[in-house]
Design a protein around this motif. Structure first.
Motif, PDB file in Angstrom:
ATOM      1  N   TRP A 102      -5.311   2.399  -0.730  1.00 41.02           N
ATOM      2  CA  TRP A 102      -5.909   1.284   0.014  1.00 41.02           C
ATOM      3  C   TRP A 102      -6.951   0.567  -0.836  1.00 41.02           C
ATOM      4  O   TRP A 102      -7.021  -0.664  -0.856  1.00 41.02           O
ATOM      5  CB  TRP A 102      -6.537   1.758   1.324  1.00 41.02           C
TER       6      TRP A 102
ATOM      7  N   GLU B 230      -4.277   8.450  -0.250  1.00 39.78           N
ATOM      8  CA  GLU B 230      -4.329   7.403   0.778  1.00 39.78           C
ATOM      9  C   GLU B 230      -5.534   6.493   0.563  1.00 39.78           C
ATOM     10  O   GLU B 230      -5.417   5.263   0.580  1.00 39.78           O
ATOM     11  CB  GLU B 230      -4.359   8.040   2.169  1.00 39.78           C
TER      12      GLU B 230
ATOM     13  N   GLN C 131       0.828  -1.209   0.000  1.00 43.23           N
ATOM     14  CA  GLN C 131       0.000   0.000   0.000  1.00 43.23           C
ATOM     15  C   GLN C 131       0.862   1.258   0.000  1.00 43.23           C
ATOM     16  O   GLN C 131       0.553   2.230  -0.682  1.00 43.23           O
ATOM     17  CB  GLN C 131      -0.947  -0.008   1.208  1.00 43.23           C
TER      18      GLN C 131
ATOM     19  N   ARG D 264      -6.656  -3.355  -1.978  1.00 40.63           N
ATOM     20  CA  ARG D 264      -7.709  -4.305  -1.544  1.00 40.63           C
ATOM     21  C   ARG D 264      -8.400  -4.966  -2.736  1.00 40.63           C
ATOM     22  O   ARG D 264      -8.671  -6.160  -2.703  1.00 40.63           O
ATOM     23  CB  ARG D 264      -8.716  -3.584  -0.646  1.00 40.63           C
TER      24      ARG D 264
END
Length: 127
Positions: A117, A113, A80, A121
């Motif tokens: 993520w 950010e 990440q 994912r």
């Protein structure tokens, strides 16, 4: 190979993978992993940072070694962090980069950010 070298190899592999996904193959990206004590004082609390050169389309991504993240509020996820720093290449030519306290910079960081993520994912869930 020590832990820092393993982390550096893994981070470089993530950078290559995500450069392709994000269509950033025209950039030459170098990834380095450093201990907190090796980072500039004003960046020692960052997970990582990206230094892009728009003229040469080269970037150095520096990531704080995983061993130095025990005091952070969020879990350290190497992949990440690499994706987050690569996403900065899309905003590298925006002028508000220099003032980290500006509302524009804060909004950009929040967007990057959240996207980093989400992308990681989605990739891990096979979507």
């Amino acid at each position: 190979m020590n832990l820092k070298q393993q982390e550096q190899t893994t981070a470089q592999d993530f950078a290559k993978k995500w450069q392709k996904i994000l269509r950033l193959q025209d950039w030459e990206v170098f990834v380095e992993v450093k201990r907190r004590r090796e980072l500039p004082e004003d960046l020692q609390d960052c997970y990582g940072y990206c230094l892009p050169n728009l003229t040469t389309k080269q970037a150095i991504i520096t990531i704080r070694a995983g061993i130095d993240h025990d005091d952070q509020p969020l879990p350290f996820d190497l992949e990440q962090v690499v994706v987050h720093e690569l996403l900065h290449l899309f905003t590298a030519d925006l002028n508000f980069f220099e003032d980290a306290r500006s509302l524009e910079h804060i909004a950009m960081e929040q967007m990057i950010e959240l996207l980093s993520w989400a992308f990681v994912r989605l990739d891990r869930n096979g979507r």
